[in-house]
Design an enzyme around this catalytic site. Structure first.
Site, PDB file in Angstrom:
ATOM      1  N   ASN A  32     -67.710  53.846 -21.836  1.00 34.40           N
ATOM      2  CA  ASN A  32     -68.638  52.847 -21.305  1.00 34.40           C
ATOM      3  C   ASN A  32     -69.553  52.436 -22.447  1.00 34.40           C
ATOM      4  O   ASN A  32     -70.232  53.282 -23.036  1.00 34.40           O
ATOM      5  CB  ASN A  32     -69.497  53.418 -20.170  1.00 34.40           C
ATOM      6  CG  ASN A  32     -68.697  53.664 -18.898  1.00 34.40           C
ATOM      7  OD1 ASN A  32     -67.506  53.361 -18.838  1.00 34.40           O
ATOM      8  ND2 ASN A  32     -69.348  54.228 -17.890  1.00 34.40           N
ATOM      9  N   TYR A  52     -72.310  49.323 -23.880  1.00 34.64           N
ATOM     10  CA  TYR A  52     -73.092  48.122 -23.582  1.00 34.64           C
ATOM     11  C   TYR A  52     -73.871  47.600 -24.769  1.00 34.64           C
ATOM     12  O   TYR A  52     -74.082  46.403 -24.911  1.00 34.64           O
ATOM     13  CB  TYR A  52     -74.110  48.417 -22.463  1.00 34.64           C
ATOM     14  CG  TYR A  52     -73.495  48.662 -21.119  1.00 34.64           C
ATOM     15  CD1 TYR A  52     -73.038  49.924 -20.750  1.00 34.64           C
ATOM     16  CD2 TYR A  52     -73.356  47.619 -20.202  1.00 34.64           C
ATOM     17  CE1 TYR A  52     -72.470  50.150 -19.507  1.00 34.64           C
ATOM     18  CE2 TYR A  52     -72.789  47.834 -18.953  1.00 34.64           C
ATOM     19  CZ  TYR A  52     -72.347  49.092 -18.607  1.00 34.64           C
ATOM     20  OH  TYR A  52     -71.779  49.307 -17.383  1.00 34.64           O
ATOM     21  N   GLU A  75     -69.840  59.236 -17.264  1.00 35.06           N
ATOM     22  CA  GLU A  75     -71.053  59.452 -18.053  1.00 35.06           C
ATOM     23  C   GLU A  75     -71.779  60.756 -17.713  1.00 35.06           C
ATOM     24  O   GLU A  75     -72.946  60.739 -17.289  1.00 35.06           O
ATOM     25  CB  GLU A  75     -72.020  58.276 -17.870  1.00 35.06           C
ATOM     26  CG  GLU A  75     -71.419  56.940 -18.264  1.00 35.06           C
ATOM     27  CD  GLU A  75     -72.443  55.817 -18.276  1.00 35.06           C
ATOM     28  OE1 GLU A  75     -73.604  56.052 -17.910  1.00 35.06           O
ATOM     29  OE2 GLU A  75     -72.086  54.693 -18.664  1.00 35.06           O
ATOM     30  N   TRP A 103     -68.065  45.694 -16.192  1.00 35.86           N
ATOM     31  CA  TRP A 103     -69.070  46.161 -15.243  1.00 35.86           C
ATOM     32  C   TRP A 103     -69.977  44.978 -14.970  1.00 35.86           C
ATOM     33  O   TRP A 103     -70.660  44.546 -15.886  1.00 35.86           O
ATOM     34  CB  TRP A 103     -69.893  47.336 -15.797  1.00 35.86           C
ATOM     35  CG  TRP A 103     -70.841  47.809 -14.725  1.00 35.86           C
ATOM     36  CD1 TRP A 103     -72.119  47.356 -14.503  1.00 35.86           C
ATOM     37  CD2 TRP A 103     -70.557  48.769 -13.709  1.00 35.86           C
ATOM     38  NE1 TRP A 103     -72.643  47.980 -13.394  1.00 35.86           N
ATOM     39  CE2 TRP A 103     -71.714  48.845 -12.885  1.00 35.86           C
ATOM     40  CE3 TRP A 103     -69.443  49.562 -13.391  1.00 35.86           C
ATOM     41  CZ2 TRP A 103     -71.773  49.704 -11.777  1.00 35.86           C
ATOM     42  CZ3 TRP A 103     -69.521  50.401 -12.298  1.00 35.86           C
ATOM     43  CH2 TRP A 103     -70.683  50.466 -11.506  1.00 35.86           C
ATOM     44  N   ARG A 132     -61.409  49.561 -11.015  1.00 34.98           N
ATOM     45  CA  ARG A 132     -61.933  50.928 -11.150  1.00 34.98           C
ATOM     46  C   ARG A 132     -63.007  51.129 -10.085  1.00 34.98           C
ATOM     47  O   ARG A 132     -64.004  50.396 -10.071  1.00 34.98           O
ATOM     48  CB  ARG A 132     -62.517  51.139 -12.550  1.00 34.98           C
ATOM     49  CG  ARG A 132     -63.246  52.459 -12.686  1.00 34.98           C
ATOM     50  CD  ARG A 132     -63.838  52.675 -14.076  1.00 34.98           C
ATOM     51  NE  ARG A 132     -64.579  53.921 -14.094  1.00 34.98           N
ATOM     52  CZ  ARG A 132     -65.853  54.045 -14.471  1.00 34.98           C
ATOM     53  NH1 ARG A 132     -66.535  52.996 -14.907  1.00 34.98           N
ATOM     54  NH2 ARG A 132     -66.436  55.211 -14.424  1.00 34.98           N
ATOM     55  N   GLU A 189     -66.232  50.519 -18.868  1.00 28.17           N
ATOM     56  CA  GLU A 189     -67.353  49.647 -18.500  1.00 28.17           C
ATOM     57  C   GLU A 189     -67.845  48.895 -19.725  1.00 28.17           C
ATOM     58  O   GLU A 189     -67.979  49.478 -20.803  1.00 28.17           O
ATOM     59  CB  GLU A 189     -68.560  50.436 -17.963  1.00 28.17           C
ATOM     60  CG  GLU A 189     -68.408  50.973 -16.575  1.00 28.17           C
ATOM     61  CD  GLU A 189     -69.629  51.768 -16.103  1.00 28.17           C
ATOM     62  OE1 GLU A 189     -70.751  51.505 -16.582  1.00 28.17           O
ATOM     63  OE2 GLU A 189     -69.434  52.669 -15.271  1.00 28.17           O
ATOM     64  N   TRP A 237     -79.261  51.674  -9.752  1.00 26.70           N
ATOM     65  CA  TRP A 237     -79.976  52.946  -9.891  1.00 26.70           C
ATOM     66  C   TRP A 237     -81.500  52.740  -9.858  1.00 26.70           C
ATOM     67  O   TRP A 237     -81.984  52.095  -8.949  1.00 26.70           O
ATOM     68  CB  TRP A 237     -79.487  53.684 -11.150  1.00 26.70           C
ATOM     69  CG  TRP A 237     -77.982  53.784 -11.185  1.00 26.70           C
ATOM     70  CD1 TRP A 237     -77.128  53.164 -12.064  1.00 26.70           C
ATOM     71  CD2 TRP A 237     -77.119  54.515 -10.276  1.00 26.70           C
ATOM     72  NE1 TRP A 237     -75.818  53.479 -11.765  1.00 26.70           N
ATOM     73  CE2 TRP A 237     -75.781  54.297 -10.689  1.00 26.70           C
ATOM     74  CE3 TRP A 237     -77.341  55.330  -9.150  1.00 26.70           C
ATOM     75  CZ2 TRP A 237     -74.689  54.857 -10.021  1.00 26.70           C
ATOM     76  CZ3 TRP A 237     -76.246  55.894  -8.494  1.00 26.70           C
ATOM     77  CH2 TRP A 237     -74.949  55.659  -8.933  1.00 26.70           C
ATOM     78  N   HIS A 297     -69.136  59.702  -9.778  1.00 27.68           N
ATOM     79  CA  HIS A 297     -70.043  58.724 -10.377  1.00 27.68           C
ATOM     80  C   HIS A 297     -71.466  59.027  -9.869  1.00 27.68           C
ATOM     81  O   HIS A 297     -72.068  58.238  -9.155  1.00 27.68           O
ATOM     82  CB  HIS A 297     -69.603  57.296 -10.044  1.00 27.68           C
ATOM     83  CG  HIS A 297     -70.125  56.259 -11.004  1.00 27.68           C
ATOM     84  ND1 HIS A 297     -69.291  55.423 -11.737  1.00 27.68           N
ATOM     85  CD2 HIS A 297     -71.384  55.928 -11.360  1.00 27.68           C
ATOM     86  CE1 HIS A 297     -70.039  54.616 -12.487  1.00 27.68           C
ATOM     87  NE2 HIS A 297     -71.314  54.889 -12.269  1.00 27.68           N
TER      88      HIS A 297
HETATM   89  C1  GBH Z   1     -73.636  52.562 -16.695  1.00 27.99           C
HETATM   90  O1  GBH Z   1     -74.435  53.375 -17.504  1.00 27.99           O
HETATM   91  C2  GBH Z   1     -73.342  53.207 -15.360  1.00 27.99           C
HETATM   92  O2  GBH Z   1     -72.130  53.925 -15.401  1.00 27.99           O
HETATM   93  C3  GBH Z   1     -73.301  52.223 -14.218  1.00 27.99           C
HETATM   94  O3  GBH Z   1     -73.298  52.897 -13.001  1.00 27.99           O
HETATM   95  C4  GBH Z   1     -74.468  51.263 -14.338  1.00 27.99           C
HETATM   96  O4  GBH Z   1     -74.573  50.404 -13.247  1.00 27.99           O
HETATM   97  C5  GBH Z   1     -74.284  50.487 -15.621  1.00 27.99           C
HETATM   98  O5  GBH Z   1     -74.248  51.352 -16.702  1.00 27.99           O
HETATM   99  C6  GBH Z   1     -75.389  49.496 -15.927  1.00 27.99           C
HETATM  100  O6  GBH Z   1     -76.591  50.146 -16.189  1.00 27.99           O
HETATM  101  O7  GBH Z   1     -83.612  54.475 -19.939  1.00 27.99           O
HETATM  102  O8  GBH Z   1     -83.720  54.142 -22.318  1.00 27.99           O
HETATM  103  O9  GBH Z   1     -83.062  56.293 -21.443  1.00 27.99           O
HETATM  104  C7  GBH Z   1     -74.786  52.745 -18.718  1.00 27.99           C
HETATM  105  C8  GBH Z   1     -75.280  53.703 -19.755  1.00 27.99           C
HETATM  106  C9  GBH Z   1     -76.978  55.196 -20.328  1.00 27.99           C
HETATM  107  C10 GBH Z   1     -77.537  52.955 -19.774  1.00 27.99           C
HETATM  108  C11 GBH Z   1     -78.413  55.585 -20.154  1.00 27.99           C
HETATM  109  C12 GBH Z   1     -78.968  53.335 -19.575  1.00 27.99           C
HETATM  110  C13 GBH Z   1     -80.667  54.837 -20.185  1.00 27.99           C
HETATM  111  C14 GBH Z   1     -81.449  54.325 -21.323  1.00 27.99           C
HETATM  112  N1  GBH Z   1     -76.657  54.053 -19.506  1.00 27.99           N
HETATM  113  N2  GBH Z   1     -79.277  54.461 -20.398  1.00 27.99           N
HETATM  114  S1  GBH Z   1     -83.086  54.852 -21.234  1.00 27.99           S
END
Ligand code: GBH
Length: 515
Positions: A343, A345, A211, A468, A118, A418, A476, A164
């Site tokens: 996605n 985590y 996202e 991922w 992807r 992811e 970021w 993205h």
């Molecule tokens: C993904 O987002 C992204 O699609 C990807 O590009 C990135 O590299 C990967 O995760 C790993 O981070 O700061 O407490 O508000 C993951 C989902 C949603 C995780 C927003 C971080 C912010 C939490 N993200 N979240 S906060």
């Protein structure tokens, strides 16, 4: 030589230390997570023969070559260059230099037996201003053409994300980006059309947006992500979602009308969601968990499956701040996905918020939701903490969110687009120690074991799973500090050398029967 030996012996100490630490973690984990297996075995990972395993990346996070071959600037180029926005003021100017290392990276995937990849396309690389009337960038198109050919020739199926997070800066300057839902929707439709026309003969899975929640809430609601516009954050996130959803819908219509029949691919959208557990055993907290799922996932999924925003959002976002769809737009949105991408985590606790809210026109997205979230309950974290401050390891949550999605939307296909983790302090370790990433290997095993149960026992229609990430990359706001790769990128070496981590070797074993 002497240096090398010293490196190796300190790596040995590191390995021993790591074994010690992970034993502790497992012990600690068992007290909190009763479901966690004591022994991890490949036998836990049972999937249908045609299940697709892959790895994921995104353009801005890996490509670099930010000003080469006619590429236009995106909001992330501008944002990352503003001092103070990114850890150590790092940028994606070079990133993993994947732009110049495509061949080597495809070879690496091949050596790991990866059969599904992807990736995302950088909009401003193929259309520098974002507007097709200003011209396309043939060099950018040729680049992706070559890359996709290399992948296909290596026997790798390609899934492409169109967006993205890297909006062409010109569209931000001219129209306020996703706050505008006429010009920008049209611009996205033209961009999508171009990509289908140029690459759709080989790309079989299209993901319109990655996202969109993050773009709306962190890009237009607070200062976490580009473009970081906070003016009027009480309505901006809702406008940004509206534009992204309409853009998604028109792109899907173009694909279905002009391309899908002969190109034979599928199109969907990728949404992020944690799973939520009640902070206390009260009815109000259970309801708050459901509300959080609807404000996060349902904000996008309800429109693309049912044609409209969730009722709870209409009720809770007061003062006319939630835009409305016209009857035609509802029709366009309803059923606008062949698959839904997830996605996922982490999981956390959610409670009902009963403290007073600010006046209606000062409320943020979080106020509107009327929930409070925490990774802790009674001082105990839901699971071991990863490197990112928001990521706590809790594998059963992925089974629960998959079941929740299946139950509410009954999708024919779910792709986990992811899932992955960053190892605590990985950037501070010597390379040899970082390569021994048991923490990540266990994470992948435990989450996959839960996905396996969702598929084999619960009947959830998961068809694909992407780790991922293929390799460490520009994370970021955290810059290069947080490493999510199953392959290590040595940012100190002049060639940005790649080193295979143990988790990649392990994943390669996992996916072997599904070739
Ligand atoms: C993904 O987002 C992204 O699609 C990807 O590009 C990135 O590299 C990967 O995760 C790993 O981070 O700061 O407490 O508000 C993951 C989902 C949603 C995780 C927003 C971080 C912010 C939490 N993200 N979240 S906060």
């Amino acid at each position: 030589m002497l240096f090398r030996d010293t490196m190796e012996s300190s790596a040995m100490v590191g390995v021993l230390l790591l074994i010690g630490i992970s034993t502790l973690l497992i012990l600690g984990e068992n007290q909190v997570i009763k479901a966690s297996p004591n022994k991890r075995s490949l036998d836990d990972l049972v999937f249908p023969k045609d299940f697709r395993f892959g790895v994921a990346t995104a353009a801005y996070q890996i490509e670099g070559a930010y000003n080469e071959d006619g590429r236009g600037m995106s909001i992330w180029d501008i944002w990352s260059h503003i001092p103070g926005k990114i850890y150590m003021n790092q940028t994606g100017d070079v990133a993993d230099d994947h732009y110049h290392k495509v061949r080597e990276d495809v070879e690496m995937m091949k050596s790991l037996r990866v059969k599904n990849y992807r990736m995302s396309i950088s909009w401003s690389r193929v259309i520098p201003t974002g507007l097709i009337k200003d011209g396309i960038n043939q060099k950018g198109i040729d680049h992706y053409d070559r890359e996709i050919n290399m992948l296909v020739n290596a026997g790798i199926n390609v899934a492409v994300t169109l967006y993205h997070w890297d909006l062409p800066q010109h569209l931000q300057d001219l129209y306020g980006g996703w706050l505008n839902s006429n010009e920008v929707v049209e611009a996205f439709r033209d961009y999508a059309d171009l990509c289908f026309a140029k690459f759709g003969d080989r790309v079989k899975d299209w993901i319109t947006f990655n996202e969109p929640f993050v773009t709306s809430v962190q890009g237009y609601g607070n200062e976490g992500m580009a473009p970081g516009s906070t003016n009027s954050s009480t309505v901006s996130p809702y406008l940004a979602t509206h534009s992204q959803l309409l853009s998604h819908a028109v792109a899907v219509k173009v694909y279905r009308d002009k391309y899908q029949k002969h190109q034979n691919g599928r199109i969907g959208i990728t949404l992020n969601s944690n799973f939520y557990y009640p902070l206390t055993n009260t009815q109000a907290d259970y309801v708050a968990c459901e509300r959080a799922l609807l404000f996060g996932f349902g904000w996008f999924a309800d429109p693309v499956f049912f044609g409209d925003y969730p009722q709870v959002m209409k009720d809770f976002v007061e003062g006319g701040r939630l835009p409305q769809f016209t009857p035609e737009q509802k029709k366009l949105l309803k059923g606008s996905v062949d698959f839904i991408g997830l996605n996922h985590y982490t999981s956390n606790y959610i409670g009902n918020r009963d403290t007073p809210l600010p006046p209606v026109y000062q409320r943020t997205f979080n106020d509107d939701q009327r929930t409070i979230g925490s990774s802790y309950k009674n001082g105990v974290p839901i699971g071991p903490q990863a490197d990112s401050d928001w990521l706590y390891v809790y594998a059963p949550g992925i089974r629960s969110i998959l079941n929740w999605i299946q139950h509410r939307y009954q999708p024919k296909m779910i792709y986990v687009t992811e899932n992955g983790v960053d190892v605590p302090n990985e950037s501070d370790m010597p390379i040899q120690q970082a390569l021994n990433d048991t923490f990540r290997q266990n994470y992948i095993h435990d989450y996959l074991a839960e996905v396996s149960k969702a598929v084999m026992q619960d009947g959830v229609n998961v068809k694909a799973y992407y780790v991922w990430s293929l390799m460490d990359n520009f994370e970021w706001a955290n810059g290069y500090r947080c490493r999510f790769g199953i392959v290590y990128v040595d940012y100190k070496s002049s060639n940005l050398d790649r080193h295979i981590k143990n988790s990649a070797k392990y994943y390669s074993q996992v996916i072997k029967p599904y070739q």
